[in-house]
Design an enzyme around this catalytic site. Structure first.
Site, PDB file in Angstrom:
ATOM      1  N   HIS A  61      90.846 -30.168  77.766  1.00  0.00           N
ATOM      2  CA  HIS A  61      89.557 -30.550  77.168  1.00  0.00           C
ATOM      3  C   HIS A  61      89.762 -31.801  76.317  1.00  0.00           C
ATOM      4  O   HIS A  61      90.792 -31.954  75.665  1.00  0.00           O
ATOM      5  CB  HIS A  61      89.021 -29.412  76.276  1.00  0.00           C
ATOM      6  CG  HIS A  61      87.564 -29.510  76.007  1.00  0.00           C
ATOM      7  ND1 HIS A  61      87.057 -30.299  75.026  1.00  0.00           N
ATOM      8  CD2 HIS A  61      86.503 -28.939  76.622  1.00  0.00           C
ATOM      9  CE1 HIS A  61      85.740 -30.201  75.013  1.00  0.00           C
ATOM     10  NE2 HIS A  61      85.371 -29.394  75.990  1.00  0.00           N
ATOM     11  N   ASP A  91      85.306 -23.063  81.361  1.00  0.00           N
ATOM     12  CA  ASP A  91      85.100 -22.887  82.810  1.00  0.00           C
ATOM     13  C   ASP A  91      86.154 -22.029  83.478  1.00  0.00           C
ATOM     14  O   ASP A  91      86.045 -21.744  84.672  1.00  0.00           O
ATOM     15  CB  ASP A  91      85.073 -24.263  83.480  1.00  0.00           C
ATOM     16  CG  ASP A  91      83.876 -25.075  83.016  1.00  0.00           C
ATOM     17  OD1 ASP A  91      84.050 -26.237  82.627  1.00  0.00           O
ATOM     18  OD2 ASP A  91      82.768 -24.515  82.990  1.00  0.00           O
TER      19      ASP A  91
HETATM   20  C1  SDX Z   1      83.574 -29.053  80.283  1.00  0.00           C
HETATM   21  O1  SDX Z   1      83.233 -32.452  76.773  1.00  0.00           O
HETATM   22  C2  SDX Z   1      82.800 -31.200  76.741  1.00  0.00           C
HETATM   23  O2  SDX Z   1      82.511 -30.641  75.705  1.00  0.00           O
HETATM   24  C3  SDX Z   1      82.683 -30.546  78.112  1.00  0.00           C
HETATM   25  C4  SDX Z   1      82.402 -29.053  78.090  1.00  0.00           C
HETATM   26  C5  SDX Z   1      80.989 -28.756  77.583  1.00  0.00           C
HETATM   27  O3  SDX Z   1      80.767 -27.627  77.146  1.00  0.00           O
HETATM   28  O4  SDX Z   1      80.108 -29.640  77.738  1.00  0.00           O
HETATM   29  O5  SDX Z   1      83.347 -28.360  77.271  1.00  0.00           O
HETATM   30  C6  SDX Z   1      82.447 -28.471  79.512  1.00  0.00           C
HETATM   31  O6  SDX Z   1      83.382 -30.025  80.982  1.00  0.00           O
HETATM   32  C7  SDX Z   1      84.951 -28.460  80.133  1.00  0.00           C
HETATM   33  C8  SDX Z   1      86.058 -29.263  80.914  1.00  0.00           C
HETATM   34  C9  SDX Z   1      85.987 -28.839  82.368  1.00  0.00           C
HETATM   35  N1  SDX Z   1      86.847 -29.680  83.216  1.00  0.00           N
HETATM   36  C10 SDX Z   1      87.974 -29.170  83.750  1.00  0.00           C
HETATM   37  O7  SDX Z   1      88.404 -28.034  83.526  1.00  0.00           O
HETATM   38  C11 SDX Z   1      88.661 -30.110  84.740  1.00  0.00           C
HETATM   39  C12 SDX Z   1      90.176 -30.126  84.470  1.00  0.00           C
HETATM   40  N2  SDX Z   1      90.370 -30.746  83.196  1.00  0.00           N
HETATM   41  C13 SDX Z   1      90.671 -32.143  83.125  1.00  0.00           C
HETATM   42  O8  SDX Z   1      90.322 -32.938  84.179  1.00  0.00           O
HETATM   43  C14 SDX Z   1      90.696 -32.748  81.738  1.00  0.00           C
HETATM   44  O9  SDX Z   1      91.380 -31.877  80.939  1.00  0.00           O
HETATM   45  C15 SDX Z   1      89.380 -33.117  81.093  1.00  0.00           C
HETATM   46  C16 SDX Z   1      88.549 -33.990  81.971  1.00  0.00           C
HETATM   47  C17 SDX Z   1      88.600 -31.891  80.755  1.00  0.00           C
HETATM   48  C18 SDX Z   1      89.692 -33.875  79.796  1.00  0.00           C
HETATM   49  O10 SDX Z   1      90.361 -35.035  80.163  1.00  0.00           O
HETATM   50  P1  SDX Z   1      90.823 -36.145  79.069  1.00  0.00           P
HETATM   51  O11 SDX Z   1      90.481 -35.693  77.698  1.00  0.00           O
HETATM   52  O12 SDX Z   1      90.305 -37.460  79.517  1.00  0.00           O
HETATM   53  O13 SDX Z   1      92.381 -36.049  79.151  1.00  0.00           O
HETATM   54  P2  SDX Z   1      93.274 -36.842  80.207  1.00  0.00           P
HETATM   55  O14 SDX Z   1      92.661 -36.777  81.571  1.00  0.00           O
HETATM   56  O15 SDX Z   1      93.579 -38.176  79.629  1.00  0.00           O
HETATM   57  O16 SDX Z   1      94.595 -35.942  80.222  1.00  0.00           O
HETATM   58  C19 SDX Z   1      95.591 -36.068  79.201  1.00  0.00           C
HETATM   59  C20 SDX Z   1      96.878 -35.642  79.896  1.00  0.00           C
HETATM   60  C21 SDX Z   1      97.140 -36.382  81.196  1.00  0.00           C
HETATM   61  O17 SDX Z   1      98.557 -36.364  81.427  1.00  0.00           O
HETATM   62  P3  SDX Z   1      99.439 -37.664  80.922  1.00  0.00           P
HETATM   63  O18 SDX Z   1      98.760 -38.905  81.506  1.00  0.00           O
HETATM   64  O19 SDX Z   1      99.421 -37.628  79.435  1.00  0.00           O
HETATM   65  O20 SDX Z   1     100.827 -37.427  81.508  1.00  0.00           O
HETATM   66  O21 SDX Z   1      96.787 -34.251  80.266  1.00  0.00           O
HETATM   67  C22 SDX Z   1      96.847 -34.137  81.680  1.00  0.00           C
HETATM   68  C23 SDX Z   1      96.532 -35.499  82.249  1.00  0.00           C
HETATM   69  O22 SDX Z   1      97.134 -35.666  83.531  1.00  0.00           O
HETATM   70  N3  SDX Z   1      95.818 -33.139  82.053  1.00  0.00           N
HETATM   71  C24 SDX Z   1      95.984 -32.191  82.967  1.00  0.00           C
HETATM   72  C25 SDX Z   1      94.785 -31.439  82.950  1.00  0.00           C
HETATM   73  N4  SDX Z   1      93.949 -31.964  82.048  1.00  0.00           N
HETATM   74  C26 SDX Z   1      94.589 -33.010  81.490  1.00  0.00           C
HETATM   75  N5  SDX Z   1      97.010 -31.901  83.799  1.00  0.00           N
HETATM   76  C27 SDX Z   1      96.844 -30.843  84.629  1.00  0.00           C
HETATM   77  N6  SDX Z   1      95.729 -30.064  84.665  1.00  0.00           N
HETATM   78  C28 SDX Z   1      94.676 -30.345  83.851  1.00  0.00           C
HETATM   79  N7  SDX Z   1      93.560 -29.592  83.889  1.00  0.00           N
END
Ligand code: SDX
Length: 429
Positions: A306, A364
């Site tokens: 998140h 989720d």
């Molecule tokens: C919702 O914003 C809100 O409030 C949203 C929400 C709401 O109520 O409205 O809470 C609802 O959308 C919840 C989130 C649902 N999405 C997912 O579950 C999809 C999987 N999650 C990710 O794609 C990710 O965690 C996000 C999109 C939710 C957040 O992404 P960020 O904050 O932009 O973080 P990032 O992509 O920059 O990741 C940081 C690091 C990266 O690795 P490095 O580059 O540091 O090596 O963490 C890793 C990412 O690769 N990473 C993950 C991961 N999420 C982040 N690696 C594996 N699996 C994951 N799920």
């Protein structure tokens, strides 16, 4: 405002910008005069360090894993309140008295039917259309059916449009579901509460009486409460940006529905259950954990991570408990999907990759297990999220429209395209 200032030094020039404090949470640097003073923009794709507005509706402490609706902790509201009461709280800022709640509940109930012509609007879609595609179209079309509540300068029209959307979204969602399964639309029943009415419109058929299971209805109501609002997430920011141009509220909410559909956002609940099913059994979890960590593999653990929560999403905690209760009630022993989810969570939360990046289950991760057990197809999961979040979108939209400092949202950019050049006739290319 505080008496604190932020100093910026550019070459031999020094600039000061005021620092503003809210009631809780991080202070902000007021950089509205930055471009005028320095000729520079800030650069923050994804808005990781940007406060786009000030708001009094929802507060998230990502480090503590806290979520407050108008100051009330989500776990208390989940245990003590109801979705219709949470709607009142988010819209008007205070918990209602008994009389206020009864009046609000009646008002919403009286608006649950949709214009009869809307039934024909659905007929234009293919039966196998994704319900979110139908929602995006039908919610936008509400402006065509309820044109008498689209003048955003009229507070009364803003209020009736808000009530109409909160009241009609379950009906529209249920119709999207019925259309996709080829069953007749079911009209709302005013004697049922919000969650029971939704279940009735989704699962009852003309051929027999549909009995509402109170535990299932309670779980449904809880899911609505947990998804109701969440500060300035992507879809709420979309609604605010759309509303900043004075677009009508139905168009703004339709924009929010479209944005929520993405698997990185609200679409993650559908993607998370599909992922858990793809994993299938606990012995395949290491394979998927490895894929999630592999930078060359686009696979991510859906329902994990998140932007704001760097601790356990408090909604996921309630959701996990509810999943167990619903499965127990339904006599679903040893549900393989729940077993995979719980083991995946345990393994991931011990793995340095996830621990170092503070990746925890989010709202989720478990919701799909509950919705699947209740009988919803995965294609309806984000529809239910959109229904629940409509009150949050509306509350945020109303707050923005009522803000005397409201301005149209218009970000700038760092341009790295071609400098000016003269047109070249095709004969010279
Ligand atoms: C919702 O914003 C809100 O409030 C949203 C929400 C709401 O109520 O409205 O809470 C609802 O959308 C919840 C989130 C649902 N999405 C997912 O579950 C999809 C999987 N999650 C990710 O794609 C990710 O965690 C996000 C999109 C939710 C957040 O992404 P960020 O904050 O932009 O973080 P990032 O992509 O920059 O990741 C940081 C690091 C990266 O690795 P490095 O580059 O540091 O090596 O963490 C890793 C990412 O690769 N990473 C993950 C991961 N999420 C982040 N690696 C594996 N699996 C994951 N799920």
């Amino acid at each position: 405002m505080t008496d604190k200032v932020a100093k910026l030094t550019l070459g031999d020039q020094s600039y000061e910008f005021p620092v503003m404090s809210g009631s809780v949470g991080p202070d902000v640097i007021d950089i509205r005069s930055l471009y005028a003073k320095t000729g520079l923009f800030t650069y923050d794709p994804g808005f990781t360090s940007t406060a786009a507005c000030d708001s009094a509706i929802t507060y998230i402490d990502g480090d503590k894993g806290e979520l407050l609706y108008r100051g009330y902790p989500i776990d208390q509201l989940a245990a003590e309140s109801s979705y219709i009461e949470v709607c009142y709280l988010l819209l008007y800022g205070e918990l209602p008295t008994k009389a206020q709640l009864a009046e609000f509940d009646t008002l919403v109930t009286r608006h649950t039917m949709v214009h009869e012509q809307m039934h024909y609007f659905y007929r234009g879609f293919r039966r196998d259309a994704h319900p979110m595609a139908i929602m995006t179209g039908v919610v936008g079309a509400m402006a065509a059916f309820y044109h008498d509540s689209t003048d955003i300068s009229d507070p009364e029209q803003r209020e009736i449009a808000s009530i109409r959307m909160i009241a009609k979204m379950p009906t529209i969602a249920a119709m999207a579901y019925k259309y996709s399964v080829g069953q007749p639309f079911v009209y709302p029943r005013n004697g049922l509460d919000y969650a029971s009415n939704f279940l009735h419109m989704c699962f009852s058929v003309p051929a027999e009486e549909y009995k509402i299971n109170p535990t299932i209805a309670r779980a449904m109501d809880l899911i609505f409460t947990l998804h109701a609002d969440h500060e300035q997430n992507a879809s709420t920011s979309t609604v605010r940006l759309s509303g900043s141009s004075d677009a009508n509220p139905f168009a703004c909410i339709a924009a929010g529905v479209a944005c929520l559909w993405g698997p990185a956002h609200g679409g993650a609940n559908e993607a998370a259950l599909n992922m858990l099913r793809q994993i299938g059994s606990v012995d395949r979890i290491p394979e998927f954990i490895a894929r999630a960590k592999d930078k060359n593999d686009p696979f991510r653990l859906m329902g994990f991570g998140h932007r704001v929560y760097k601790n356990y999403d408090p909604r996921a905690k309630v959701m996990q408990q509810t999943a167990k209760e619903v499965l127990d009630l339904l006599g679903v022993e040893n549900n393989p999907t729940l077993q995979v989810a719980q083991e995946l969570e345990r393994i991931a939360l011990e793995d340095p990759y996830f621990v170092d990046r503070k990746l925890y289950p989010n709202v989720d991760f478990y919701s799909g297990i509950i919705l699947d057990a209740i009988g919803f197809p995965t294609s309806m999961f984000t529809v239910i999220f959109a229904m629940s979040r409509t009150v949050g979108w509306i509350a945020q939209w109303k707050e923005m429209i009522g803000d005397p400092q409201k301005k149209i949202g218009r970000p700038r950019q760092l341009y790295n395209g071609s400098p000016a050049r003269d047109y070249k006739p095709i004969t010279d290319r």
